[in-house]
Structure formats: structure tokens, C-alpha cells
Enzyme design. Sequence first.
Site, PDB file in Angstrom:
ATOM      1  N   ASN A   9      -4.654 -30.501 100.955  1.00 34.52           N
ATOM      2  CA  ASN A   9      -3.961 -29.207 100.951  1.00 34.52           C
ATOM      3  C   ASN A   9      -2.845 -29.306  99.912  1.00 34.52           C
ATOM      4  O   ASN A   9      -1.813 -29.908 100.168  1.00 34.52           O
ATOM      5  CB  ASN A   9      -3.398 -28.916 102.348  1.00 34.52           C
ATOM      6  CG  ASN A   9      -2.532 -27.669 102.367  1.00 34.52           C
ATOM      7  OD1 ASN A   9      -2.541 -26.883 101.422  1.00 34.52           O
ATOM      8  ND2 ASN A   9      -1.790 -27.480 103.457  1.00 34.52           N
ATOM      9  N   TRP A  10      -3.086 -28.695  98.763  1.00 32.38           N
ATOM     10  CA  TRP A  10      -2.112 -28.820  97.672  1.00 32.38           C
ATOM     11  C   TRP A  10      -0.910 -27.900  97.845  1.00 32.38           C
ATOM     12  O   TRP A  10       0.045 -27.971  97.059  1.00 32.38           O
ATOM     13  CB  TRP A  10      -2.793 -28.552  96.323  1.00 32.38           C
ATOM     14  CG  TRP A  10      -3.643 -29.693  95.836  1.00 32.38           C
ATOM     15  CD1 TRP A  10      -3.716 -30.949  96.378  1.00 32.38           C
ATOM     16  CD2 TRP A  10      -4.508 -29.695  94.695  1.00 32.38           C
ATOM     17  NE1 TRP A  10      -4.589 -31.727  95.644  1.00 32.38           N
ATOM     18  CE2 TRP A  10      -5.081 -30.989  94.602  1.00 32.38           C
ATOM     19  CE3 TRP A  10      -4.868 -28.735  93.746  1.00 32.38           C
ATOM     20  CZ2 TRP A  10      -5.983 -31.331  93.601  1.00 32.38           C
ATOM     21  CZ3 TRP A  10      -5.755 -29.078  92.741  1.00 32.38           C
ATOM     22  CH2 TRP A  10      -6.311 -30.368  92.673  1.00 32.38           C
ATOM     23  N   LYS A  11      -0.963 -26.999  98.804  1.00 31.65           N
ATOM     24  CA  LYS A  11       0.146 -26.053  99.020  1.00 31.65           C
ATOM     25  C   LYS A  11       0.505 -25.368  97.701  1.00 31.65           C
ATOM     26  O   LYS A  11      -0.402 -25.039  96.942  1.00 31.65           O
ATOM     27  CB  LYS A  11       1.330 -26.787  99.661  1.00 31.65           C
ATOM     28  CG  LYS A  11       0.887 -27.571 100.911  1.00 31.65           C
ATOM     29  CD  LYS A  11       2.008 -28.102 101.727  1.00 31.65           C
ATOM     30  CE  LYS A  11       1.434 -28.883 102.906  1.00 31.65           C
ATOM     31  NZ  LYS A  11       2.451 -29.319 103.852  1.00 31.65           N
ATOM     32  N   HIS A  96      -2.293 -22.361 109.025  1.00 34.51           N
ATOM     33  CA  HIS A  96      -1.473 -23.540 108.711  1.00 34.51           C
ATOM     34  C   HIS A  96      -0.059 -23.307 109.237  1.00 34.51           C
ATOM     35  O   HIS A  96       0.431 -22.172 109.229  1.00 34.51           O
ATOM     36  CB  HIS A  96      -1.462 -23.796 107.198  1.00 34.51           C
ATOM     37  CG  HIS A  96      -0.774 -25.071 106.853  1.00 34.51           C
ATOM     38  ND1 HIS A  96       0.592 -25.151 106.708  1.00 34.51           N
ATOM     39  CD2 HIS A  96      -1.260 -26.324 106.683  1.00 34.51           C
ATOM     40  CE1 HIS A  96       0.911 -26.413 106.447  1.00 34.51           C
ATOM     41  NE2 HIS A  96      -0.193 -27.139 106.425  1.00 34.51           N
ATOM     42  N   GLU A  98       2.754 -23.691 108.012  1.00 34.57           N
ATOM     43  CA  GLU A  98       3.675 -22.983 107.096  1.00 34.57           C
ATOM     44  C   GLU A  98       3.376 -21.490 107.083  1.00 34.57           C
ATOM     45  O   GLU A  98       4.289 -20.667 106.946  1.00 34.57           O
ATOM     46  CB  GLU A  98       3.593 -23.613 105.693  1.00 34.57           C
ATOM     47  CG  GLU A  98       4.282 -24.975 105.686  1.00 34.57           C
ATOM     48  CD  GLU A  98       3.641 -26.022 104.808  1.00 34.57           C
ATOM     49  OE1 GLU A  98       2.903 -25.666 103.874  1.00 34.57           O
ATOM     50  OE2 GLU A  98       3.871 -27.221 105.073  1.00 34.57           O
ATOM     51  N   GLU A 167      -2.383 -30.543 113.502  1.00 41.08           N
ATOM     52  CA  GLU A 167      -1.244 -30.934 112.669  1.00 41.08           C
ATOM     53  C   GLU A 167       0.043 -30.681 113.443  1.00 41.08           C
ATOM     54  O   GLU A 167       0.548 -29.546 113.474  1.00 41.08           O
ATOM     55  CB  GLU A 167      -1.218 -30.099 111.389  1.00 41.08           C
ATOM     56  CG  GLU A 167      -2.433 -30.277 110.521  1.00 41.08           C
ATOM     57  CD  GLU A 167      -2.139 -29.924 109.065  1.00 41.08           C
ATOM     58  OE1 GLU A 167      -2.284 -30.800 108.224  1.00 41.08           O
ATOM     59  OE2 GLU A 167      -1.727 -28.787 108.801  1.00 41.08           O
ATOM     60  N   GLY A 173       5.053 -33.313 106.441  1.00 44.55           N
ATOM     61  CA  GLY A 173       6.014 -33.524 105.361  1.00 44.55           C
ATOM     62  C   GLY A 173       7.268 -34.274 105.773  1.00 44.55           C
ATOM     63  O   GLY A 173       8.255 -34.289 105.053  1.00 44.55           O
ATOM     64  N   SER A 211       1.779 -36.112 107.465  1.00 49.82           N
ATOM     65  CA  SER A 211       2.248 -37.374 106.907  1.00 49.82           C
ATOM     66  C   SER A 211       1.170 -38.455 106.839  1.00 49.82           C
ATOM     67  O   SER A 211       1.452 -39.637 107.048  1.00 49.82           O
ATOM     68  CB  SER A 211       3.489 -37.874 107.663  1.00 49.82           C
ATOM     69  OG  SER A 211       4.572 -36.972 107.452  1.00 49.82           O
ATOM     70  N   GLY A 233       1.273 -33.913 100.960  1.00 48.19           N
ATOM     71  CA  GLY A 233       1.987 -34.676  99.936  1.00 48.19           C
ATOM     72  C   GLY A 233       1.171 -35.776  99.279  1.00 48.19           C
ATOM     73  O   GLY A 233       1.165 -35.902  98.042  1.00 48.19           O
TER      74      GLY A 233
HETATM   75  P1  PGA Z   1       1.738 -33.595 104.708  1.00 51.74           P
HETATM   76  O1  PGA Z   1       1.147 -32.114 104.936  1.00 51.74           O
HETATM   77  O2  PGA Z   1       0.560 -34.513 104.525  1.00 51.74           O
HETATM   78  O3  PGA Z   1       2.568 -33.480 103.458  1.00 51.74           O
HETATM   79  O4  PGA Z   1       2.531 -33.939 105.928  1.00 51.74           O
HETATM   80  C1  PGA Z   1       0.001 -31.898 105.710  1.00 51.74           C
HETATM   81  C2  PGA Z   1      -0.309 -30.427 105.775  1.00 51.74           C
HETATM   82  O5  PGA Z   1       0.629 -29.627 105.845  1.00 51.74           O
HETATM   83  O6  PGA Z   1      -1.487 -29.999 105.757  1.00 51.74           O
END
Ligand code: PGA
Length: 250
Positions: A9-11, A96, A98, A167, A173, A211, A233
Site C-alpha cells: 500500500n503505497w498511500k 483502510h 486512514e 490492521e 506506521g 508495521s 512504509g
Molecule cells: P505500515 O502501513 O506498514 O506503514 O504500518 C500499513 C498500512 O497502512 O496498510
Amino acid sequence: MTKTIFAANWKMNHGPADARGFLDRFLDGYRQESGREVWFFPPAVSIQSVTQRVARLPGILVGAQNVYWEPKGAFTGELSVSMAKDAGARAVLVGHSERRHVFGETDDDTGRKVRAVLDAAMTPLLCVGETLSERDNAKTLAVIHRQLAALDGLDSESLAQIVVAYEPVWAIGTGKNATPADAGTVHAAIHHWFEERGVAGGSVPVLYGGSVKPENAQELLSEDEIDGVLVGGASLEPKSWQAICAVGLD
Ligand code: PGA
């Protein structure tokens, strides 16, 4: 479950030129292995760059990070499912954390998005997970069940097309990941939820996200209930993403 899914997931990272540069480096040395798939969720503007670059590579799939459920019209800034599909996406991240916590997406919204994605014969990757205070108040499973209830009313055939990512919000993150055993308990509950609705045992993959890095991916993936990983990340840098996708290979 027979295949393991490694989803990036590159966001809001890697526009079209960066995405091409990433893939040149990632694919140099990448080998396709049976029983494994690598999924990329680039920002919408990069979907085409990524699909063009991986078009003839088996075991690699491209998805969109978000869609709107209406087919077209006056929805400034939104992306329809058919537009995402036309650009080459075959899956869509839905719900997600976010989207839920930064952009106020509700369970009802996630339910509509899942249905729109299924109607287009694409794969919804539904994300679920509790916040730290929900976890501290022993509400983890209640929250997961509330989020899964967005799927109520779908028949078992449709449910079998879904992929879920657990998640925990407190792990995204932050550098803090759930232990494999903790995640395993939640994954088992999610697998059970689908079984109770007539989906054959374990056939809906449940990925872990939060993470994940090269250093902990092996331990997480050795937990039976964890069918893959969704990585933010650590998927942004080709070498670290290569290391995660190679976990368990000689
Ligand atoms: P992260 O994000 O690996 O940076 O914790 C995971 C995600 O939000 O899908």
C-alpha cells in the site's frame, strides 16, 4: 488457503515516474514463485504506469487505494470502479483506517464500496482493525465484527471473492506490530465469521498489516492464520519490499 499475498500500500507516495523507477529496481532480481502473489496499490495516477510495467508478469496484480461507489457523475475528485478497472486495477482497498479515521469513511460507505467492487468482478481488500483505546477496553473483536457487518446481506459466493486485511490502527506506521499470536486470534475470528456464512474454511485470505518490515515478516507469516501481509512504509523502498516478498524462500 494455498497462496500467500504480499500487498504493498503505497498511500500518497510514488507518482508515475517514481513508480516506474521503483519497479525497475524491484523487478530486477524478482522471481515469480508459485503459491505467492505480489499486489501493488499505487496512488490512482500511477495505476497505469504500474500495470503497463507488470502486464506480462504472472503473480503480480495492481489495485486502487480507494473508489467511489457511483458509476459516474458530479463527484469531483472521486474515482469510479470502472475507471480504476480501465486503468488496469483488479483489486481495491476498501475501508483502510486512514480512509475511516482521516476522511470519515463509515461502515456503511465501506459496505457500498465492497458491493460496487464486487459488481465489477474485482477483488475488494477490506481493511478492519481496532484503535488503541478500543483494544485497551477489550473491544477488539466487537469492533472487527461491527466492521464486517458492512458485508451483511452478501451471499456466500460474493463473500468468497473478498480478501480481508486485519490492521490494528495502533500498529499502522508506528513501528509497533501485533504479536503473531495476538494477530492469529483475530485472524481466526475473521476466518470463523466467513465460515459461519457458508464460505469454505480458510478460503477468504486474511492478511496482517501494521508495521510489517523485513525483520518481522517471517515471524508473522509463520502464524497459520496469517495468509499474507499488507505493507505501507516498508513497501516504498525496492530492497525492503523485495526482502519481504522473499520471506520463506531459500
Ligand atoms: P505500515 O502501513 O506498514 O506503514 O504500518 C500499513 C498500512 O497502512 O496498510
